[in-house]
Design a protein around this motif. Structure first.
Motif, PDB file in Angstrom:
ATOM      1  N   TYR B 209      37.567  36.225  35.848  1.00  0.00           N
ATOM      2  CA  TYR B 209      38.367  36.067  37.240  1.00  0.00           C
ATOM      3  C   TYR B 209      38.504  37.437  37.627  1.00  0.00           C
ATOM      4  CZ  TYR B 209      41.916  35.752  40.599  1.00  0.00           C
ATOM      5  OH  TYR B 209      42.882  35.920  41.630  1.00  0.00           O
ATOM      6  N   ILE B 210      38.738  38.871  37.088  1.00  0.00           N
ATOM      7  CA  ILE B 210      38.669  39.903  37.705  1.00  0.00           C
ATOM      8  C   ILE B 210      37.354  40.334  38.276  1.00  0.00           C
ATOM      9  CG2 ILE B 210      39.203  42.362  37.263  1.00  0.00           C
ATOM     10  CD1 ILE B 210      41.515  41.332  35.300  1.00  0.00           C
ATOM     11  N   THR B 212      34.744  38.701  39.014  1.00  0.00           N
ATOM     12  CA  THR B 212      34.148  37.772  39.903  1.00  0.00           C
ATOM     13  C   THR B 212      35.024  37.731  41.281  1.00  0.00           C
ATOM     14  OG1 THR B 212      35.129  35.705  39.165  1.00  0.00           O
ATOM     15  CG2 THR B 212      32.943  36.210  38.746  1.00  0.00           C
ATOM     16  N   SER B 213      36.395  38.205  41.252  1.00  0.00           N
ATOM     17  CA  SER B 213      37.055  38.061  42.225  1.00  0.00           C
ATOM     18  C   SER B 213      36.643  39.136  43.610  1.00  0.00           C
ATOM     19  CB  SER B 213      38.633  38.499  42.186  1.00  0.00           C
ATOM     20  OG  SER B 213      39.380  38.585  43.071  1.00  0.00           O
ATOM     21  N   PRO B 214      36.380  38.290  44.812  1.00  0.00           N
ATOM     22  CA  PRO B 214      36.227  39.108  45.726  1.00  0.00           C
ATOM     23  C   PRO B 214      37.313  40.109  46.564  1.00  0.00           C
ATOM     24  CG  PRO B 214      36.458  36.800  46.726  1.00  0.00           C
ATOM     25  CD  PRO B 214      36.796  36.995  45.195  1.00  0.00           C
ATOM     26  N   ALA B 215      38.578  39.876  46.125  1.00  0.00           N
ATOM     27  CA  ALA B 215      39.817  40.430  46.484  1.00  0.00           C
ATOM     28  C   ALA B 215      39.791  41.702  45.864  1.00  0.00           C
ATOM     29  CB  ALA B 215      40.810  39.592  46.542  1.00  0.00           C
ATOM     30  N   ASN B 216      40.391  42.554  46.570  1.00  0.00           N
ATOM     31  CA  ASN B 216      40.916  43.988  45.864  1.00  0.00           C
ATOM     32  C   ASN B 216      42.166  43.836  45.173  1.00  0.00           C
ATOM     33  OD1 ASN B 216      41.372  46.381  44.621  1.00  0.00           O
ATOM     34  ND2 ASN B 216      41.293  47.313  46.986  1.00  0.00           N
ATOM     35  N   LEU B 217      42.010  43.258  43.865  1.00  0.00           N
ATOM     36  CA  LEU B 217      43.287  42.932  43.159  1.00  0.00           C
ATOM     37  C   LEU B 217      44.211  44.076  42.991  1.00  0.00           C
ATOM     38  CD1 LEU B 217      41.653  40.661  40.493  1.00  0.00           C
ATOM     39  CD2 LEU B 217      42.997  40.023  42.552  1.00  0.00           C
ATOM     40  N   HIS B 233      35.513  48.342  44.276  1.00  0.00           N
ATOM     41  CA  HIS B 233      34.952  47.071  43.809  1.00  0.00           C
ATOM     42  C   HIS B 233      34.444  47.296  42.519  1.00  0.00           C
ATOM     43  CE1 HIS B 233      32.605  43.309  43.497  1.00  0.00           C
ATOM     44  NE2 HIS B 233      33.801  42.668  43.786  1.00  0.00           N
ATOM     45  N   GLN B 236      36.648  47.764  39.768  1.00  0.00           N
ATOM     46  CA  GLN B 236      37.400  46.422  39.387  1.00  0.00           C
ATOM     47  C   GLN B 236      36.433  45.698  38.515  1.00  0.00           C
ATOM     48  OE1 GLN B 236      39.864  44.315  42.443  1.00  0.00           O
ATOM     49  NE2 GLN B 236      38.705  42.489  42.057  1.00  0.00           N
ATOM     50  N   GLY B 240      37.043  44.488  34.808  1.00  0.00           N
ATOM     51  CA  GLY B 240      36.911  43.312  34.572  1.00  0.00           C
ATOM     52  C   GLY B 240      36.086  42.826  33.157  1.00  0.00           C
ATOM     53  N   TRP B 244      36.668  41.265  29.657  1.00  0.00           N
ATOM     54  CA  TRP B 244      36.162  40.085  29.450  1.00  0.00           C
ATOM     55  C   TRP B 244      35.469  39.954  27.910  1.00  0.00           C
ATOM     56  CZ3 TRP B 244      31.918  38.098  33.482  1.00  0.00           C
ATOM     57  CH2 TRP B 244      31.801  36.707  33.196  1.00  0.00           C
TER      58      TRP B 244
END
Lengths: 197, 274
Positions: B209-210, B212-217, B233, B236, B240, B244
């Motif tokens: 999830y981390i 592939t997330s397009p958002a800056n988490l 990015h 991140q 991730g 993983w």
């Protein structure tokens, strides 16, 4: 198994209740009350004087790290803050101050800082310090800064935090704002800071 | 310079200093008693010890505070690698032998076997709960709002790192306890493997999830500044990937160790006369 659940369930429930009961203030930025330390530093002002936080208590404070050669983030943020303060009722504008802390003391002399901050309005004050003073403050605010390689003309980039730390008049940390937030959000949170003061 | 702590912590000094002293003393006591510790166990212990100390109490901690992917390496070491190495070395007997004989040792031993300690210990080591806490802590500290506050508050930051390390020790002891499930009534090897699966699969999902997330988490790293320039990015995605893949690989390696032990045990059972 039932005995285990009878032990664990009340603990989990208590944790959930504790995490939900938050003294909510509708900040547009991030609430950092009780998370970050109070305002405390020893620095050099743009007048060349040694100063500490005591000099600045009594007003709501917005603190921001940067450097005067900064091409984008620093002038953009300071302009945004100046506009946000201008949007306040006139009689309240002097109850807010912006402390622009330069992390590039070798280039940002007090005179240079003063000329730079004057451009953004009377509420903005420039501060800098020795490496030790700056490191101590930046570390206290859980941030960092660093210098890039100098080019043939001696120019170099400075990486720094982009956060704006909001303190009430007693110097207690309240809110963390982002420089790219809409000016209306900044004004909103400055008003809340004034209320918290 | 790189070995000096970024933020000095008495907790780290007392914990690592005390544990290191006890282990050195325990090694000597056991050697004098004619039961020296095998070299591989000493190596595993010190490797885990040095790794955990390095990521917590040197300049590595600075980079972990200002780079998301290095923060993930820090937690990978605390929650997995160092904890696995330390527990694979089975250090308890050595640490106990290293404790000076006398009244204090007696009091500590009694306290550790008292109901006040044993009941909470048994609850948190109840396998489904231990697995839930293990994977739950990873998710909890990676919730963007929680992570944001943990990176801004020094006390909370310490709670985050120590909770990961101590939970890693507890969890991997449950899994790697060398005592026989049959004779010592420890968790059966089959159940240990199920627990590893139970904790590994959600971690894989979270890491994916981390990545592939397009958002800056985790924009806290933008706000506080990064240790060196890197695209947010990219930071991140690297973080991730580290959430993983390596934990899954370590879980598989531990499963292999458990399968080997299981085979070894069944061979012993076969050899033993009925």
């Amino acid at each position: 198994m039932i005995r285990v659940i009878s032990w664990v369930a009340p603990i989990l429930l208590a944790l959930m209740v504790a995490s939900c009961s938050n003294n909510d203030v509708a900040w547009k930025g991030s609430d950092i009350r009780g998370v970050m330390p109070d305002l405390s530093f020893e620095l050099i002002s743009e007048s060349g004087l040694d100063v500490n936080q005591e000099t600045f208590l009594g007003k709501a404070t917005l603190m921001f790290f940067g450097f005067t050669n900064c091409p984008d983030i620093c002038p953009g943020t300071l302009q945004g803050l100046a506009s946000a303060i201008e949007a306040l009722p006139e009689e309240r504008q002097d109850e807010v101050q912006v402390l622009f802390v330069s992390v590039d003391p070798s280039r940002d002399t007090p005179d240079r800082l003063k000329a730079y901050t004057d451009f953004f309005g009377p509420q903005v004050t420039g501060l800098t310090g020795t490496d030790d003073q700056l490191s101590a403050l930046v570390k206290r605010m859980r941030a960092t800064y660093g210098y890039g390689e100098a080019d043939e003309n001696g120019n170099y980039a400075v990486s720094h935090s982009s956060a704006i730390y909001g303190f009430n008049a007693d110097g207690e940390a309240q809110v963390l704002l982002r420089g790219n937030q809409p000016i209306s959000d900044l004004t909103h949170d400055i008003q809340l800071l004034l209320q918290a003061s | 310079m790189y070995l000096l702590p970024y933020e000095f912590s008495w907790l780290a000094v007392v914990f690592f200093g005390g544990t290191g002293l006890l282990f050195v003393r325990g090694q000597r006591v056991l050697a004098q008693a004619g039961t020296p510790l095998p070299g591989w166990r000493i190596a595993l212990f010190w490797l885990g010890f040095v790794l955990a100390y390095s990521v917590m109490h040197t300049q590595f901690d600075y980079f972990a505070q200002f780079m998301f992917f290095i923060h993930r390496i820090q937690h990978l070491v605390l929650h997995h690698l160092a904890a696995i190495l330390l527990m694979a070395s089975n250090p308890w007997k050595v640490l106990s032998a290293g404790f000076p004989e006398g009244r204090t040792k007696h009091i500590v031993a009694r306290a550790l076997s008292s109901r006040v300690i044993q009941i909470p210990y048994r609850i948190i080591q109840f396998p489904p709960l231990a697995g839930f806490i293990f994977v739950g802590l990873i998710f909890f500290w990676l919730m963007p709002e929680v992570h944001f506050k943990a990176m801004l508050s020094q006390p909370l930051y310490l709670v985050m790192n120590w909770s990961m390390f101590l939970d890693g020790i507890l969890f991997w002891w449950l899994i790697l306890d060398p005592r026989s499930p049959v004779r010592a009534k420890t968790l059966s090897f089959g159940k240990r493997i199920i627990v590893i699966w139970f904790v590994t699969v959600p971690q894989l999902g979270l890491g994916a999830y981390i990545v592939t997330s397009p958002a800056n988490l985790y924009d806290i790293y933008d706000l506080c500044g990064r240790a060196w320039p890197i695209a947010p990015h990219d930071d991140q995605v690297l973080g991730g990937v580290l959430t993983w893949i390596p934990p899954g690989m370590m879980g598989v390696l531990v499963m292999v160790v458990l399968l080997r032990r299981m085979l070894h045990q069944s061979e012993q059972t076969k050899v033993r006369p009925a």
